[in-house]
Enzyme design. Structure first.
Site, mmCIF file in Angstrom:
data_model
loop_
_atom_site.group_PDB
_atom_site.id
_atom_site.type_symbol
_atom_site.label_atom_id
_atom_site.label_comp_id
_atom_site.label_asym_id
_atom_site.label_seq_id
_atom_site.Cartn_x
_atom_site.Cartn_y
_atom_site.Cartn_z
ATOM 1 N N ARG A 1 0.836 -1.197 0.000
ATOM 2 C CA ARG A 1 0.000 0.000 0.000
ATOM 3 C C ARG A 1 0.873 1.250 0.000
ATOM 4 O O ARG A 1 1.901 1.309 0.689
ATOM 5 C CB ARG A 1 -0.870 -0.015 1.250
ATOM 6 C CG ARG A 1 -1.905 1.105 1.346
ATOM 7 C CD ARG A 1 -2.966 0.979 0.319
ATOM 8 N NE ARG A 1 -4.165 1.769 0.641
ATOM 9 C CZ ARG A 1 -5.144 1.956 -0.232
ATOM 10 N NH1 ARG A 1 -5.081 1.452 -1.457
ATOM 11 N NH2 ARG A 1 -6.213 2.651 0.110
ATOM 12 N N THR B 1 -9.756 0.163 -10.250
ATOM 13 C CA THR B 1 -8.420 -0.377 -10.078
ATOM 14 C C THR B 1 -8.436 -1.699 -10.830
ATOM 15 O O THR B 1 -9.190 -1.825 -11.786
ATOM 16 C CB THR B 1 -8.049 -0.506 -8.587
ATOM 17 O OG1 THR B 1 -6.790 -1.112 -8.502
ATOM 18 C CG2 THR B 1 -9.019 -1.334 -7.816
HETATM 19 N N1 GLU Z 1 -8.279 2.992 -3.733
HETATM 20 C C1 GLU Z 1 -9.154 1.887 -3.651
HETATM 21 C C2 GLU Z 1 -8.894 1.095 -2.422
HETATM 22 O O1 GLU Z 1 -7.781 0.937 -2.056
HETATM 23 C C3 GLU Z 1 -8.997 0.953 -4.785
HETATM 24 C C4 GLU Z 1 -9.148 1.626 -6.074
HETATM 25 C C5 GLU Z 1 -10.508 1.513 -6.544
HETATM 26 O O2 GLU Z 1 -10.924 0.478 -7.017
HETATM 27 O O3 GLU Z 1 -11.156 2.477 -6.411
HETATM 28 O O4 GLU Z 1 -9.759 0.587 -1.822
#
Ligand code: GLU
Length: 615
Positions: free
Chosen positions: A131, A430
């Site tokens: 992360r 993502t």
């Molecule tokens: N930032 C999102 C998370 O870590 C993942 C990215 C997304 O799918 O929006 O949960």
């Protein structure tokens, strides 16, 4: 073993779900040295069936290893590594790096992610947290008062990248090839190019206004001032060179060297196009933040559901705890249908909001305990519970259900703005991939740069976008919120790469993109598979709904068509979400047979491949 209460008889499916494959491999032990065949250079003779496949298909069955990603080039990269003797971790890194080329708005070397890995030889599940982190200069108030959209496209939202450190750690701990070798397929795709599809075109078009505001981004993604047309070939020679140098110098080049210097310079002084009126906030990242970055091995979350062991990602992701809690709640109910799915999810999100973040003392064990789940399950009645559902009290002292259970039976736990806070916004895009190899090792891997297009800023001359992961923090003011920013802190994620074991052996691996809807997509697929009697391809294709302790449930049209009337009569209300998630999964069908599954249509459909297709 799996015991009972399945809506579908799974015994046949599960019988003999050995990880040792009848065909084609004879080896039963993962290789401990690099494959003899170098990954650069001409490919070895293709296995007759399945070689040279250029069609993207969402379901593939066969033997000897399997992969599912959103993208054919990435799936092929993984398959190439598997065919040359690499293991699932090698192939997953190769696929992830290739997604950085072909899905540059969702993945990339300046992003982060979470790997859940089943090691077949040791019969153990590991996780690697890659992360992104906040710089040391970030505090609880650094994002306060900043409009969300303004933060998205800024240097301020860029977290210290985790992916490269994660790839190196994964390869060192569990892989058999070097980073340099793992990057070769991606380098080839970046050099030779890939065919622009509708999804890539549309994502570029949707970002065109902000991409135009940065000289480096416009140059790369808006050649000639417009998104590349569908069907054209998109090459990224600068990214090919960046990957080549990364292979040569390793992660040190990013975390302690020249590439890091360029990233920091871009974050602190984004290359705004002259004349742009965008207010682009600079970031706080320094070289010392890069040098301090570590990918981390963490114990997985684990719950038992209907006799199976469900492993997921622990904090800073809320994926494992929230999927796990919801499954435990469902297991405590006599019957499970879509109403129960929505209600269990609502409750688990209430607890996620209150307790989960990158902070010490997350009550993980209690959140995932059967006692807590039983107490929470008491709140689920015939009708949808009032909004918002308050969080529970995972303190180890749990009450049996009152005689008349259901939401009306619990007036002592009123919702309050503090306890029933709505889920804050998170980017909807993502990517997720699954890979398994001939030895039965399994990788479920979520990768992200947060928003589609990350923070919109390409590092000049390097061919990749920066992430805006720090917008996953709660902006505040929110006293007591476990997800406020802090120095070196990792923003809470929803990513939920998940591996299910039956009797210690892999049965299913899955995951999805979609911000906080990731959790509900994973949960819904499991409910579809195990409670509603669907096959895995059906479970992925089925229309989705997502209840995250919000007043209204978001649902795809197909879900409303199928369940809308029935659920509305029980007190649910809905808003339309045209598309939720883009899942990938693999199921172990027994006797070495694998079923890799991707989306048939969401986000243009995904690509499932197997090493040796079943005839
Ligand atoms: N930032 C999102 C998370 O870590 C993942 C990215 C997304 O799918 O929006 O949960």
């Amino acid at each position: 073993m799996i015991a009972h209460r399945f809506a579908v008889p799974l015994a046949g499916v599960l019988a003999g779900s050995s990880v040792l494959l009848a065909s084609p491999a004879t080896a039963v032990t993962p290789p401990v040295t690099s494959p003899a065949v170098p990954l650069a250079g001409p490919p070895p003779p293709a296995t007759p069936a399945g070689g040279g496949q250029r069609e993207k298909v969402p379901v593939a069955e066969g033997y000897g290893g399997a992969v599912s990603t959103v993208d054919l080039d990435a799936s092929e990269a993984a398959l190439k590594v598997l065919r040359r003797g690499g293991n699932a971790v090698d192939a997953a890194v190769a696929a992830a790096a290739t997604l950085g080329v072909t899905e540059p708005y969702s993945a990339g070397l300046a992003g982060g992610g979470f790997i859940v890995y089943y090691d077949a030889r040791r019969e153990r599940v590991h996780t690697i947290d890659g992360r992104e982190t906040a710089p040391r200069a970030m505090t609880a108030t650094s994002l306060e008062g900043i409009p969300f959209e303004e933060a998205v496209t800024s240097g301020l939202s860029a977290g210290v990248p985790g992916s490269v450190a994660q790839w190196e750690l994964a390869l060192r701990r569990f892989g058999t090839i070097s980073l340099k070798q793992a990057l070769q397929p991606a380098i080839q795709v970046a050099r030779e190019g890939f065919t622009v599809d509708q999804t890539f075109h549309d994502q570029t078009a949707a970002n065109a206004a902000r991409f135009a505001d940065f000289t480096s981004t416009a140059k790369l993604f808006l050649p000639g001032g417009a998104p590349p047309p569908v069907g054209s070939t998109f090459r990224n020679p600068e990214l090919a060179e960046t990957y080549r140098l990364l292979g040569r110098y390793g992660g040190r080049w990013l975390y302690r060297g020249g590439l890091g210097t360029e990233i920091v310079a871009t974050v602190k002084n984004p290359p705004v196009t002259p004349g742009s009126t965008r207010n682009v906030r600079p970031g706080l990242m320094e070289m010392r933040d890069l040098a301090a970055y570590r990918a981390l091995e963490r114990p997985p979350t684990k719950i038992t559901y209907r006799g199976m062991d469900v492993y997921g990602m622990a904090p800073p992701s809320s994926g494992g705890s929230t999927v796990g809690e919801a499954l435990n709640i469902l297991e405590a109910l006599p019957d499970v249908g879509v109403h129960e799915y929505l209600e269990a999810s609502r409750l688990a999100f209430a607890d996620r909001g209150k307790y989960v973040g990158d902070v010490p003392g997350v009550p993980l064990r209690e959140l995932l305990s059967d006692g807590f789940a039983k107490e929470r399950a008491c709140l689920i009645g015939e009708r949808a519970m009032p909004h918002p559902a308050p969080p529970g009290n995972p303190d180890g002292a749990y009450e049996p259900c009152p005689a008349a259970s259901g939401p009306s039976a619990s007036p002592d736990s009123p919702a309050s703005p503090e306890t029933g806070a709505e889920t804050p916004p998170e980017g909807p895009e993502t990517t997720h991939l699954v890979v398994t190899d001939r030895w039965g090792n399994v990788v479920a891997y979520n990768i992200t740069i947060e928003s589609t297009g990350g923070n919109g800023i390409v590092v000049p001359g390097r061919g990749f976008l920066l992430n805006n992961e720090l917008t996953d923090f709660t902006f505040g003011p929110a006293p007591g919120d476990p997800n406020l920013p802090g120095p070196g802190k990792r923003p809470r994620s929803s990513m939920a790469p998940t591996i299910v074991l039956d009797d210690g052996r892999p049965l299913l691996a899955l995951g999805s993109p979609g911000g906080s809807t990731i959790i509900t997509t994973v949960l819904q697929i499991l409910v579809n598979r195990w409670e509603l009697g669907m096959s895995l391809p059906e479970a992925l294709a089925a229309p989705r709904a997502t209840q995250r302790n919000t007043a209204q449930t978001q649902a795809e049209q197909g879900f409303l068509d199928r369940y809308g009337a029935e659920l509305t009569a029980r007190g649910h209300s809905f808003t339309l979400n045209p598309e939720i998630g883009a899942a990938t999964a693999v199921e172990f069908l027994g006797r070495g047979r694998l079923q890799a599954v991707a989306e048939p249509s969401r986000r243009g459909g995904g690509s499932a491949l197997v090493v040796v297709p079943a005839r």
